[in-house]
Design a protein around this motif. Sequence first.
Motif, PDB file in Angstrom:
ATOM      1  N   ASP A  36       0.830  -1.210   0.000  1.00 51.52           N
ATOM      2  CA  ASP A  36       0.000   0.000   0.000  1.00 51.52           C
ATOM      3  C   ASP A  36       0.863   1.257   0.000  1.00 51.52           C
ATOM      4  OD1 ASP A  36      -2.335  -1.517   0.037  1.00 51.52           O
ATOM      5  OD2 ASP A  36      -2.409  -1.545   2.237  1.00 51.52           O
ATOM      6  N   VAL A  37       1.915   1.262   0.796  1.00 49.11           N
ATOM      7  CA  VAL A  37       2.808   2.419   0.842  1.00 49.11           C
ATOM      8  C   VAL A  37       3.575   2.516  -0.474  1.00 49.11           C
ATOM      9  CG1 VAL A  37       4.803   3.472   2.004  1.00 49.11           C
ATOM     10  CG2 VAL A  37       2.982   2.397   3.359  1.00 49.11           C
ATOM     11  N   ARG A  38       3.996   1.410  -0.983  1.00 45.09           N
ATOM     12  CA  ARG A  38       4.727   1.397  -2.258  1.00 45.09           C
ATOM     13  C   ARG A  38       3.880   2.003  -3.380  1.00 45.09           C
ATOM     14  NH1 ARG A  38       8.915  -3.135  -3.748  1.00 45.09           N
ATOM     15  NH2 ARG A  38       9.406  -2.560  -5.867  1.00 45.09           N
ATOM     16  N   ARG A  39       2.593   1.641  -3.436  1.00 46.20           N
ATOM     17  CA  ARG A  39       1.688   2.185  -4.452  1.00 46.20           C
ATOM     18  C   ARG A  39       1.393   3.662  -4.230  1.00 46.20           C
ATOM     19  NH1 ARG A  39      -0.711  -2.914  -3.952  1.00 46.20           N
ATOM     20  NH2 ARG A  39      -2.124  -2.176  -2.348  1.00 46.20           N
ATOM     21  N   LEU A  40       1.546   4.138  -3.006  1.00 46.19           N
ATOM     22  CA  LEU A  40       1.264   5.536  -2.681  1.00 46.19           C
ATOM     23  C   LEU A  40       2.162   6.496  -3.458  1.00 46.19           C
ATOM     24  CD1 LEU A  40      -0.321   7.497  -0.777  1.00 46.19           C
ATOM     25  CD2 LEU A  40       1.541   7.182   0.855  1.00 46.19           C
ATOM     26  N   PHE A  41       3.413   6.111  -3.674  1.00 47.16           N
ATOM     27  CA  PHE A  41       4.379   6.977  -4.338  1.00 47.16           C
ATOM     28  C   PHE A  41       4.247   6.849  -5.850  1.00 47.16           C
ATOM     29  CE2 PHE A  41       6.388   5.848  -0.265  1.00 47.16           C
ATOM     30  CZ  PHE A  41       6.398   7.116   0.295  1.00 47.16           C
ATOM     31  N   THR A  42       3.837   7.922  -6.502  1.00 49.13           N
ATOM     32  CA  THR A  42       3.686   7.915  -7.952  1.00 49.13           C
ATOM     33  C   THR A  42       5.008   7.565  -8.616  1.00 49.13           C
ATOM     34  OG1 THR A  42       1.934   9.538  -7.789  1.00 49.13           O
ATOM     35  CG2 THR A  42       2.969   9.307  -9.928  1.00 49.13           C
ATOM     36  N   ASP A  43       6.098   8.128  -8.117  1.00 51.99           N
ATOM     37  CA  ASP A  43       7.436   7.811  -8.627  1.00 51.99           C
ATOM     38  C   ASP A  43       8.163   7.011  -7.544  1.00 51.99           C
ATOM     39  OD1 ASP A  43       9.891   7.623  -9.839  1.00 51.99           O
ATOM     40  OD2 ASP A  43      10.225   9.783  -9.975  1.00 51.99           O
ATOM     41  N   TRP A  44       7.704   5.769  -7.364  1.00 50.33           N
ATOM     42  CA  TRP A  44       8.252   4.945  -6.298  1.00 50.33           C
ATOM     43  C   TRP A  44       9.761   4.774  -6.443  1.00 50.33           C
ATOM     44  CZ3 TRP A  44      10.924   0.340  -6.488  1.00 50.33           C
ATOM     45  CH2 TRP A  44      11.240  -0.205  -5.232  1.00 50.33           C
ATOM     46  N   GLU A  45      10.253   4.566  -7.648  1.00 49.15           N
ATOM     47  CA  GLU A  45      11.678   4.305  -7.824  1.00 49.15           C
ATOM     48  C   GLU A  45      12.534   5.454  -7.311  1.00 49.15           C
ATOM     49  OE1 GLU A  45      15.047   3.409 -11.202  1.00 49.15           O
ATOM     50  OE2 GLU A  45      13.003   2.740 -11.593  1.00 49.15           O
ATOM     51  N   THR A  46      12.175   6.683  -7.638  1.00 50.75           N
ATOM     52  CA  THR A  46      12.953   7.834  -7.157  1.00 50.75           C
ATOM     53  C   THR A  46      12.891   7.924  -5.640  1.00 50.75           C
ATOM     54  OG1 THR A  46      12.653   9.043  -9.215  1.00 50.75           O
ATOM     55  CG2 THR A  46      13.183  10.347  -7.262  1.00 50.75           C
ATOM     56  N   THR A  47      11.703   7.744  -5.086  1.00 48.14           N
ATOM     57  CA  THR A  47      11.546   7.788  -3.627  1.00 48.14           C
ATOM     58  C   THR A  47      12.382   6.698  -2.972  1.00 48.14           C
ATOM     59  OG1 THR A  47       9.333   8.729  -3.776  1.00 48.14           O
ATOM     60  CG2 THR A  47       9.882   7.565  -1.738  1.00 48.14           C
ATOM     61  N   ALA A  48      12.292   5.491  -3.493  1.00 54.74           N
ATOM     62  CA  ALA A  48      13.010   4.359  -2.904  1.00 54.74           C
ATOM     63  C   ALA A  48      14.524   4.535  -3.027  1.00 54.74           C
ATOM     64  CB  ALA A  48      12.564   3.060  -3.564  1.00 54.74           C
ATOM     65  N   ARG A  49      14.994   4.975  -4.189  1.00 52.74           N
ATOM     66  CA  ARG A  49      16.440   5.208  -4.368  1.00 52.74           C
ATOM     67  C   ARG A  49      16.953   6.269  -3.391  1.00 52.74           C
ATOM     68  NH1 ARG A  49      19.524   4.333  -9.129  1.00 52.74           N
ATOM     69  NH2 ARG A  49      18.540   2.873 -10.538  1.00 52.74           N
ATOM     70  N   THR A  50      16.169   7.321  -3.213  1.00 55.92           N
ATOM     71  CA  THR A  50      16.559   8.381  -2.278  1.00 55.92           C
ATOM     72  C   THR A  50      16.617   7.838  -0.857  1.00 55.92           C
ATOM     73  OG1 THR A  50      15.603  10.060  -3.728  1.00 55.92           O
ATOM     74  CG2 THR A  50      15.960  10.681  -1.426  1.00 55.92           C
ATOM     75  N   CYS A  51      15.634   7.036  -0.485  1.00 55.12           N
ATOM     76  CA  CYS A  51      15.638   6.429   0.852  1.00 55.12           C
ATOM     77  C   CYS A  51      16.875   5.562   1.066  1.00 55.12           C
ATOM     78  CB  CYS A  51      14.373   5.596   1.059  1.00 55.12           C
ATOM     79  SG  CYS A  51      12.875   6.541   1.327  1.00 55.12           S
ATOM     80  N   VAL A  52      17.232   4.780   0.074  1.00 58.70           N
ATOM     81  CA  VAL A  52      18.421   3.925   0.185  1.00 58.70           C
ATOM     82  C   VAL A  52      19.671   4.791   0.339  1.00 58.70           C
ATOM     83  CG1 VAL A  52      19.870   2.229  -1.022  1.00 58.70           C
ATOM     84  CG2 VAL A  52      17.383   1.984  -1.051  1.00 58.70           C
ATOM     85  N   ALA A  53      19.746   5.886  -0.396  1.00 56.75           N
ATOM     86  CA  ALA A  53      20.906   6.771  -0.298  1.00 56.75           C
ATOM     87  C   ALA A  53      20.980   7.432   1.078  1.00 56.75           C
ATOM     88  CB  ALA A  53      20.856   7.828  -1.408  1.00 56.75           C
ATOM     89  N   TYR A  54      19.831   7.757   1.684  1.00 55.51           N
ATOM     90  CA  TYR A  54      19.815   8.274   3.059  1.00 55.51           C
ATOM     91  C   TYR A  54      20.315   7.210   4.029  1.00 55.51           C
ATOM     92  CZ  TYR A  54      17.165  12.616   2.402  1.00 55.51           C
ATOM     93  OH  TYR A  54      16.762  13.869   2.054  1.00 55.51           O
ATOM     94  N   LEU A  55      19.842   5.988   3.832  1.00 58.71           N
ATOM     95  CA  LEU A  55      20.275   4.904   4.713  1.00 58.71           C
ATOM     96  C   LEU A  55      21.775   4.667   4.588  1.00 58.71           C
ATOM     97  CD1 LEU A  55      19.110   2.863   6.741  1.00 58.71           C
ATOM     98  CD2 LEU A  55      19.067   1.208   4.862  1.00 58.71           C
ATOM     99  N   ARG A  56      22.295   4.794   3.384  1.00 52.52           N
ATOM    100  CA  ARG A  56      23.738   4.627   3.163  1.00 52.52           C
ATOM    101  C   ARG A  56      24.502   5.689   3.970  1.00 52.52           C
ATOM    102  NH1 ARG A  56      27.175   0.858   2.174  1.00 52.52           N
ATOM    103  NH2 ARG A  56      25.929   0.014   0.477  1.00 52.52           N
TER     104      ARG A  56
END
Length: 164
Positions: A36-56
Amino acid sequence: MDILAWNSLAAALIKDFDALPRPECNYLRLAFVDPDVRRLFTDWETTARTCVAYLRMDAMQYPDDPRLAALVGELSVKDPDFRKWWAAHDVAHKTCGTKTLNHPVAGTLTVDWEMLGCATDPDQQLMVMTAAPGSDSHDALHFLASWTRTTPSPATTPDLRGHS
């Protein structure tokens, strides 16, 4: 990226965090494993990549943190995109931007987000999402806010002049 606190509008917009076990209240984890959260983001890939970069970036600061290692391990097993982006070693420290959300009830919302730091604890940040006053997104936030209260009062009614 642990979600430590939230208001009722954030829960209506993103996820009912009260319904989650505390260990699952993590923005990155939700973005990858909660459909449900994944579908919430229209541009999920950009959001997810940014999150991974923050975690890094967090991993560079706290390389021996066992909870961080457990999260990286869990997501590496569950998601091939996470594995690939984690291996890329990209780092980010962006403090503001715009997201377009596709809410299942309120429709498409464009929100500006900003991370506000805590002077007394730099490891904690507050994410604030706002919508331009008078915009369709602002109206959608008002609509969602109406779900979050049963009896409006000055003490409980959020000031929504562009804020969530």
